[in-house]
Write an enzyme that holds these catalytic residues in place. Structure first.
Site, short mmCIF file in Angstrom:
data_model
loop_
_atom_site.label_atom_id
_atom_site.label_comp_id
_atom_site.label_asym_id
_atom_site.label_seq_id
_atom_site.Cartn_x
_atom_site.Cartn_y
_atom_site.Cartn_z
N SER A 145 -24.81 -56.28 -27.18
CA SER A 145 -24.53 -55.24 -26.42
C SER A 145 -23.62 -53.93 -27.18
O SER A 145 -24.36 -53.52 -28.24
CB SER A 145 -23.84 -55.53 -24.96
OG SER A 145 -24.01 -54.36 -24.12
N ASP A 223 -32.71 -58.19 -17.98
CA ASP A 223 -31.16 -57.80 -18.08
C ASP A 223 -30.92 -56.44 -17.28
O ASP A 223 -31.83 -55.72 -17.19
CB ASP A 223 -31.13 -57.29 -19.72
CG ASP A 223 -29.94 -56.71 -20.17
OD1 ASP A 223 -29.07 -56.24 -19.28
OD2 ASP A 223 -29.56 -57.16 -21.32
N HIS A 256 -28.17 -60.21 -19.21
CA HIS A 256 -27.12 -59.97 -20.11
C HIS A 256 -26.06 -60.76 -20.67
O HIS A 256 -25.27 -60.47 -21.40
CB HIS A 256 -26.50 -58.44 -19.75
CG HIS A 256 -26.22 -57.41 -20.74
ND1 HIS A 256 -27.14 -56.97 -21.45
CD2 HIS A 256 -24.87 -57.00 -20.82
CE1 HIS A 256 -26.27 -55.93 -22.37
NE2 HIS A 256 -24.80 -56.22 -22.17
N1 LIG Z 1 -17.79 -55.33 -15.89
C1 LIG Z 1 -19.16 -54.62 -16.27
C2 LIG Z 1 -19.84 -55.20 -17.49
C3 LIG Z 1 -19.32 -56.02 -18.41
C4 LIG Z 1 -20.11 -56.86 -19.24
O1 LIG Z 1 -21.17 -57.12 -18.96
N2 LIG Z 1 -19.76 -57.07 -20.51
C5 LIG Z 1 -20.56 -57.80 -21.35
C6 LIG Z 1 -21.03 -57.09 -22.50
S1 LIG Z 1 -21.83 -55.39 -21.98
C7 LIG Z 1 -21.96 -54.60 -23.25
O2 LIG Z 1 -21.08 -54.33 -24.19
C8 LIG Z 1 -19.79 -59.11 -21.68
O3 LIG Z 1 -20.27 -59.58 -22.79
N3 LIG Z 1 -19.08 -59.51 -20.92
C9 LIG Z 1 -18.15 -60.63 -21.05
C10 LIG Z 1 -18.54 -62.25 -21.07
O4 LIG Z 1 -17.96 -63.10 -21.28
O5 LIG Z 1 -19.79 -62.02 -20.46
C11 LIG Z 1 -19.91 -54.29 -15.08
O6 LIG Z 1 -19.49 -55.25 -14.17
O7 LIG Z 1 -20.80 -53.64 -14.78
#
Ligand SMILES: N[C@@H](CCC(=O)N[C@@H](CSC=O)C(=O)NCC(=O)O)C(=O)O
Length: 278
Positions: A145, A223, A256
């Protein structure tokens, strides 16, 4: 450097370190997986860049990369996603400030004092890794991401530094999507012309044929950010125009999350091994 954690893992070592970063002007934490010492050549390194809200531990604890990295003899380095500390500017949103450094060098106040993740990843961290660990200087880069954007930009801006690049659900065209536009307008200012040097689609369209390195992208078709923030087809079209060796795989049913990453990380490690272990 201060060792914060160490764990025996698939006959290798999983460690977490803190160090003072001169580039970022703050203390930083990174994780490293060192494969079993076979007494043969020093292992090459795969750098992993995580996404929004992450630190160095998301990939370490959720992706399940260590078993195959141990088998292949590849070291994994997981930096944090932004500068950290009480002196570091932040924002209430999850997509700006701490945990959202976007792997660039900020030019605008109040960000420019610390937000220089690009210089940190290009120069300071690799020099530290080379100096402190028994690893080779051959390296590749991957990410998820925001970290996929970071991996692609690092590779496109530094020809010859990485032997291959891969990404999971990368933000390929940040100058054109809400996450990138918000971050870039704060970190780089409102002049969108300055954003182009941090946009992998623009960088790929400006690339020279000799820069091209093997590139793998996996994208889940379930996603939640695919249409609004990611749009990998835009990069695929740039790659087609430049004859860049990009493989874009659309994975049915995947979202995602790190469950998606865990499902395909073995493919990415073996993809990078083809170049790293040459
Ligand atoms: N909190 C946000 C979205 C946060 C999210 O999905 N973070 C992803 C990376 S998104 C792009 O850079 C992530 O890797 N989170 C950490 C995990 O351990 O899953 C929302 O709710 O929209």
């Amino acid at each position: 450097m201060e060792l914060l954690e160490e764990h025996h893992c698939f006959e290798g070592r999983q460690q977490r370190w803190r160090h003072d970063s001169a580039v970022l002007n703050c203390a930083m934490t990174f994780s490293i997986f060192l494969p079993p010492d076979t007494g043969a050549a020093k292992p090459p390194v795969l750098y992993w860049l995580s996404g929004l809200t992450c630190n160095d531990e998301n990939f370490t604890t959720k992706a399940g990369a260590q078993r195959v990295a141990a088998e292949l003899g590849i070291a994994l380095v997981m930096p944090d996603t932004s500068p950290r500390g009480d002196d570091v500017a932040d924002d209430a949103g999850y997509d700006l400030g701490k945990g959202a450094g976007f792997y660039l060098n900020a030019t605008q106040a109040p960000w420019a004092n610390h937000y220089r993740m690009y210089d940190y990843l290009r120069d300071e961290l690799p020099a530290l890794i080379q100096a402190e660990f028994a690893v080779s200087d051959r390296c590749a880069i991957s990410g998820h991401s925001m970290g996929g954007h970071g991996a692609l930009v690092m590779a496109l801006k530094n020809p010859g530094k990485y032997v291959s690049v891969s990404a999971f659900a990368p933000i390929v065209n940040p100058a054109q999507v809400p996450w990138g536009q918000k971050a870039f307008s704060h970190y780089l200012g409102e002049d969108a012309a300055t954003w182009q040097e941090w946009d992998s689609c623009a960088l790929m369209l400006a690339s020279q044929p000799e820069q091209a390195i093997p590139t793998l992208i996996d994208q889940g078709d379930a996603d939640q950010f695919l249409a609004s923030q990611l749009q990998p087809a835009v990069l695929a079209e740039a790659a087609r125009q430049k004859a860049w060796p990009l493989t874009l795989r659309i994975q049915t049913g995947y979202d995602h999350s790190y469950y998606f990453i865990a499902s395909f990380i073995e493919d990415h490690l073996r993809f990078h091994a083809q170049q790293l272990l040459k």
